[in-house]
Design a protein around this motif. Sequence first.
Motif, PDB file in Angstrom:
ATOM      1  N   GLY A  25      46.691  58.467  49.406  1.00 44.03           N
ATOM      2  CA  GLY A  25      46.528  58.968  48.170  1.00 44.03           C
ATOM      3  C   GLY A  25      47.510  58.097  47.125  1.00 44.03           C
ATOM      4  N   TYR A  26      48.214  57.019  47.507  1.00 40.70           N
ATOM      5  CA  TYR A  26      49.124  56.254  46.722  1.00 40.70           C
ATOM      6  C   TYR A  26      48.197  55.512  46.000  1.00 40.70           C
ATOM      7  CZ  TYR A  26      52.793  58.385  49.730  1.00 40.70           C
ATOM      8  OH  TYR A  26      53.508  59.220  50.430  1.00 40.70           O
ATOM      9  N   GLU A  27      48.753  55.135  44.896  1.00 37.03           N
ATOM     10  CA  GLU A  27      48.295  54.059  44.056  1.00 37.03           C
ATOM     11  C   GLU A  27      49.033  52.717  44.526  1.00 37.03           C
ATOM     12  OE1 GLU A  27      45.689  53.851  41.639  1.00 37.03           O
ATOM     13  OE2 GLU A  27      45.364  55.903  42.177  1.00 37.03           O
ATOM     14  N   VAL A  28      48.279  51.494  44.792  1.00 40.81           N
ATOM     15  CA  VAL A  28      48.782  50.374  45.412  1.00 40.81           C
ATOM     16  C   VAL A  28      48.301  49.190  44.605  1.00 40.81           C
ATOM     17  CG1 VAL A  28      48.718  49.108  47.517  1.00 40.81           C
ATOM     18  CG2 VAL A  28      48.543  51.506  47.711  1.00 40.81           C
ATOM     19  N   SER A  29      49.240  48.250  44.616  1.00 38.14           N
ATOM     20  CA  SER A  29      48.771  46.939  43.932  1.00 38.14           C
ATOM     21  C   SER A  29      49.649  45.776  44.944  1.00 38.14           C
ATOM     22  CB  SER A  29      49.387  46.847  42.479  1.00 38.14           C
ATOM     23  OG  SER A  29      50.758  46.902  42.482  1.00 38.14           O
ATOM     24  N   GLY A  30      49.332  44.575  44.672  1.00 37.73           N
ATOM     25  CA  GLY A  30      49.864  43.586  45.471  1.00 37.73           C
ATOM     26  C   GLY A  30      49.786  42.249  44.878  1.00 37.73           C
ATOM     27  N   SER A  31      50.077  41.346  45.472  1.00 36.73           N
ATOM     28  CA  SER A  31      50.055  39.755  45.227  1.00 36.73           C
ATOM     29  C   SER A  31      50.053  38.941  46.331  1.00 36.73           C
ATOM     30  CB  SER A  31      51.087  39.342  43.941  1.00 36.73           C
ATOM     31  OG  SER A  31      52.246  39.311  44.481  1.00 36.73           O
ATOM     32  N   ASP A  32      49.439  37.791  46.508  1.00 28.85           N
ATOM     33  CA  ASP A  32      49.521  36.770  47.481  1.00 28.85           C
ATOM     34  C   ASP A  32      49.657  35.325  46.676  1.00 28.85           C
ATOM     35  OD1 ASP A  32      49.926  35.830  50.106  1.00 28.85           O
ATOM     36  OD2 ASP A  32      48.290  36.921  50.747  1.00 28.85           O
ATOM     37  N   GLN A  33      49.906  34.508  47.697  1.00 28.41           N
ATOM     38  CA  GLN A  33      50.021  33.131  46.921  1.00 28.41           C
ATOM     39  C   GLN A  33      48.586  32.327  46.505  1.00 28.41           C
ATOM     40  OE1 GLN A  33      51.913  30.483  50.037  1.00 28.41           O
ATOM     41  NE2 GLN A  33      51.980  28.817  48.687  1.00 28.41           N
ATOM     42  N   ALA A  34      47.514  32.771  47.352  1.00 30.42           N
ATOM     43  CA  ALA A  34      46.423  32.300  46.901  1.00 30.42           C
ATOM     44  C   ALA A  34      45.113  33.144  47.200  1.00 30.42           C
ATOM     45  CB  ALA A  34      45.987  31.106  47.500  1.00 30.42           C
ATOM     46  N   ASP A  35      44.048  33.216  46.448  1.00 36.23           N
ATOM     47  CA  ASP A  35      42.913  34.142  46.826  1.00 36.23           C
ATOM     48  C   ASP A  35      42.630  34.019  47.888  1.00 36.23           C
ATOM     49  OD1 ASP A  35      41.359  36.067  45.961  1.00 36.23           O
ATOM     50  OD2 ASP A  35      40.800  35.371  44.174  1.00 36.23           O
ATOM     51  N   SER A  36      41.752  35.004  48.440  1.00 32.91           N
ATOM     52  CA  SER A  36      41.446  34.802  50.011  1.00 32.91           C
ATOM     53  C   SER A  36      40.287  35.956  49.923  1.00 32.91           C
ATOM     54  CB  SER A  36      42.428  34.995  50.828  1.00 32.91           C
ATOM     55  OG  SER A  36      42.882  36.474  50.761  1.00 32.91           O
ATOM     56  N   ALA A  37      39.504  35.882  51.325  1.00 32.64           N
ATOM     57  CA  ALA A  37      38.600  37.082  51.401  1.00 32.64           C
ATOM     58  C   ALA A  37      39.200  38.250  51.539  1.00 32.64           C
ATOM     59  CB  ALA A  37      37.822  36.662  52.709  1.00 32.64           C
ATOM     60  N   THR A  38      40.554  38.306  51.969  1.00 24.17           N
ATOM     61  CA  THR A  38      41.141  39.670  52.351  1.00 24.17           C
ATOM     62  C   THR A  38      41.392  40.157  51.021  1.00 24.17           C
ATOM     63  OG1 THR A  38      42.505  38.910  54.165  1.00 24.17           O
ATOM     64  CG2 THR A  38      43.426  40.552  53.145  1.00 24.17           C
ATOM     65  N   LEU A  39      41.794  39.384  50.130  1.00 23.86           N
ATOM     66  CA  LEU A  39      42.195  39.779  48.661  1.00 23.86           C
ATOM     67  C   LEU A  39      40.831  40.411  48.059  1.00 23.86           C
ATOM     68  CD1 LEU A  39      44.931  38.776  48.845  1.00 23.86           C
ATOM     69  CD2 LEU A  39      44.594  37.817  46.578  1.00 23.86           C
ATOM     70  N   THR A  40      39.661  39.936  48.327  1.00 26.08           N
ATOM     71  CA  THR A  40      38.365  40.244  47.762  1.00 26.08           C
ATOM     72  C   THR A  40      38.087  41.638  48.287  1.00 26.08           C
ATOM     73  OG1 THR A  40      37.485  38.055  47.503  1.00 26.08           O
ATOM     74  CG2 THR A  40      35.871  39.792  47.587  1.00 26.08           C
ATOM     75  N   ARG A  41      38.385  41.729  49.726  1.00 29.17           N
ATOM     76  CA  ARG A  41      38.061  42.859  50.287  1.00 29.17           C
ATOM     77  C   ARG A  41      39.004  44.214  49.718  1.00 29.17           C
ATOM     78  NH1 ARG A  41      40.361  45.304  54.800  1.00 29.17           N
ATOM     79  NH2 ARG A  41      41.389  43.234  55.444  1.00 29.17           N
ATOM     80  N   LEU A  42      40.403  43.823  49.493  1.00 33.34           N
ATOM     81  CA  LEU A  42      41.134  44.882  48.801  1.00 33.34           C
ATOM     82  C   LEU A  42      40.772  45.272  47.416  1.00 33.34           C
ATOM     83  CD1 LEU A  42      44.649  43.297  50.311  1.00 33.34           C
ATOM     84  CD2 LEU A  42      43.416  45.346  51.054  1.00 33.34           C
ATOM     85  N   ARG A  43      40.216  44.241  46.778  1.00 31.56           N
ATOM     86  CA  ARG A  43      39.794  44.468  45.396  1.00 31.56           C
ATOM     87  C   ARG A  43      38.512  45.555  45.476  1.00 31.56           C
ATOM     88  NH1 ARG A  43      40.009  38.819  44.528  1.00 31.56           N
ATOM     89  NH2 ARG A  43      41.935  38.058  43.369  1.00 31.56           N
ATOM     90  N   ASN A  44      37.713  45.323  46.332  1.00 28.24           N
ATOM     91  CA  ASN A  44      36.504  46.076  46.545  1.00 28.24           C
ATOM     92  C   ASN A  44      36.823  47.402  46.796  1.00 28.24           C
ATOM     93  OD1 ASN A  44      34.895  43.912  45.874  1.00 28.24           O
ATOM     94  ND2 ASN A  44      34.507  43.330  47.991  1.00 28.24           N
ATOM     95  N   LEU A  45      38.047  47.722  47.484  1.00 28.49           N
ATOM     96  CA  LEU A  45      38.514  49.025  47.877  1.00 28.49           C
ATOM     97  C   LEU A  45      39.257  49.826  46.593  1.00 28.49           C
ATOM     98  CD1 LEU A  45      40.036  48.397  51.488  1.00 28.49           C
ATOM     99  CD2 LEU A  45      37.831  49.727  50.943  1.00 28.49           C
ATOM    100  N   GLY A  46      39.308  49.082  45.550  1.00 25.97           N
ATOM    101  CA  GLY A  46      40.055  49.710  44.387  1.00 25.97           C
ATOM    102  C   GLY A  46      41.549  49.373  44.193  1.00 25.97           C
ATOM    103  N   ILE A  47      41.964  48.305  44.972  1.00 25.14           N
ATOM    104  CA  ILE A  47      43.414  47.945  45.011  1.00 25.14           C
ATOM    105  C   ILE A  47      43.500  47.042  43.985  1.00 25.14           C
ATOM    106  CG2 ILE A  47      45.342  46.937  46.447  1.00 25.14           C
ATOM    107  CD1 ILE A  47      44.324  48.622  48.839  1.00 25.14           C
ATOM    108  N   THR A  48      44.567  46.954  43.142  1.00 23.18           N
ATOM    109  CA  THR A  48      44.764  45.892  42.172  1.00 23.18           C
ATOM    110  C   THR A  48      45.458  44.811  42.878  1.00 23.18           C
ATOM    111  OG1 THR A  48      44.923  47.528  40.314  1.00 23.18           O
ATOM    112  CG2 THR A  48      45.867  45.175  40.252  1.00 23.18           C
ATOM    113  N   VAL A  49      44.928  43.816  42.958  1.00 23.09           N
ATOM    114  CA  VAL A  49      45.644  42.415  43.639  1.00 23.09           C
ATOM    115  C   VAL A  49      45.733  41.284  42.656  1.00 23.09           C
ATOM    116  CG1 VAL A  49      45.096  43.256  45.906  1.00 23.09           C
ATOM    117  CG2 VAL A  49      43.474  41.910  44.584  1.00 23.09           C
ATOM    118  N   PHE A  50      46.669  40.278  42.908  1.00 20.97           N
ATOM    119  CA  PHE A  50      46.643  39.300  42.024  1.00 20.97           C
ATOM    120  C   PHE A  50      46.952  38.010  42.982  1.00 20.97           C
ATOM    121  CE2 PHE A  50      49.065  42.895  39.875  1.00 20.97           C
ATOM    122  CZ  PHE A  50      48.405  42.746  38.639  1.00 20.97           C
ATOM    123  N   ALA A  51      46.359  36.804  42.502  1.00 20.35           N
ATOM    124  CA  ALA A  51      46.514  35.715  43.189  1.00 20.35           C
ATOM    125  C   ALA A  51      47.535  34.940  42.500  1.00 20.35           C
ATOM    126  CB  ALA A  51      45.155  34.706  43.116  1.00 20.35           C
ATOM    127  N   GLY A  52      48.759  34.644  43.128  1.00 16.08           N
ATOM    128  CA  GLY A  52      49.739  34.046  42.733  1.00 16.08           C
ATOM    129  C   GLY A  52      50.937  35.100  42.484  1.00 16.08           C
TER     130      GLY A  52
END
Length: 457
Positions: A25-52
């Motif tokens: 139930g927590y609101e989550v965001s995050g970032s990673d050095q580069a975009d990836s399949a994992t970031l795409t999957r997390l976006r699809n789950l509704g998590i805010t993610v950034f590349a860079g």
Amino acid sequence: MIDYHLIGIGGAGMSVVAELLQARGYEVSGSDQADSATLTRLRNLGITVFAGHKAEQVPPQATVVISTAVKETNPELAYALKMGMPVIHRSEALALAASGLEFIAVAGAHGKTTTSGMLAAAFSALGADPSFAVGGIVSKFGTGARLGAGPFFIAEADESDGSFLNYAPRVALVTNVEPDHLDHYGSEAAFEAAFDKFVSKITAEGALVVCADDPGAQALGNRAVAAGRRVWAYGLENIVEGGENLKISQLELFENKAKFVVEYGVKQIPVELNVTGAHNVLNATGALAVGLELGLDVGTVAESLAAFSGTGRRFEFKGEISQRRLFDDYAHHPSEVQAALKQARIVAGSGKVVVLFQPHLYSRTLNFQAEFASALELADAVVLADIYGAREEPMGGVTSHLIAEHTEKVSFVGALEAAAKVAADLTHAGDICITMGAGSVTGAGELILKAWQNQFE
């Protein structure tokens, strides 16, 4: 409002924590050095993610979650520290996600991902609906994390940076205590002492489970018994005096499965797995011991272990072209390499085993160069890629050539792309090829498959 911001959210461990925090139930965001399949999957789950990584991406009032790999020079961490924001380690966030549940922590220099995955699959199959956090994709679920409705939380406990000491498990399963991560611990004695401290974290009513066939884990079990701890031990050959012991017998290994019997007192418990390899038999027996400790029906747990079909990058089948099969394995320690290649021998049958190995870390290559070469001798042909440095800077004179000097089976040492071509050319009809290591070597699989495809168009 964002509750948690994870730096390096695309990593195997971090992405798991992100999913679990969101599921609670927590609101989550995050970032990673580069975009990836994992970031795409997390976006699809509704998590805010950034590349860079950028300071302005850190949400105000969020708790920032980091791993040991995140340096203070990271702009997001630097900003959080400057602003006095709360910063916690990934393991602390995982413990938070597991609050209120019976915590089962799986530790060891190797085998913990597979064993955690086995527990998750088996407990799910028997209807316990566990929560779990595994540092790899469990094939049965297509994810490494899930928040279930049952009372158990299964977690892979990482000893590499000492963060497993942030847990207080009801059951701690230790697959082995074989020295590794000496860049962090400094000595074998310090590494072993960390496991003693890990045992001291087990709750008062809890128990330790160890693999008695591993000398380090057996010694840990012996010390735990002497300290008054309840200990379960399992193995093909050895026991822990004063512990509850599960002995493996009647072992049969086939290409894609294993059959064996677990002897517990007067009980004879038949087990059949849908994976092969003696190391997987040991891992499964450890999972069985956990089930016994938790009061589950032993026969049902044994049957449920058949639900496990593997985890990502653990001897994972990647494709077959013209009777050439490709597998991918995360092995990056000599014992892991040896176990994977023993499994490969069974799978290959009369065919040859070709391995493309990318050493992981300069310090590990330096410390275990002869051991790596000895383990790689189990292959018919060895192709060595350059070292994947990960968090380390290059060390003078430390290259993959150090391993090559200890074995005559090496056909090539150098850049990964060129190494993939050599490995592809060395693999013939009826053979198998394995990309092996904890770095970027998994990407070489596509190059190998493409090379095979081009040969037969």
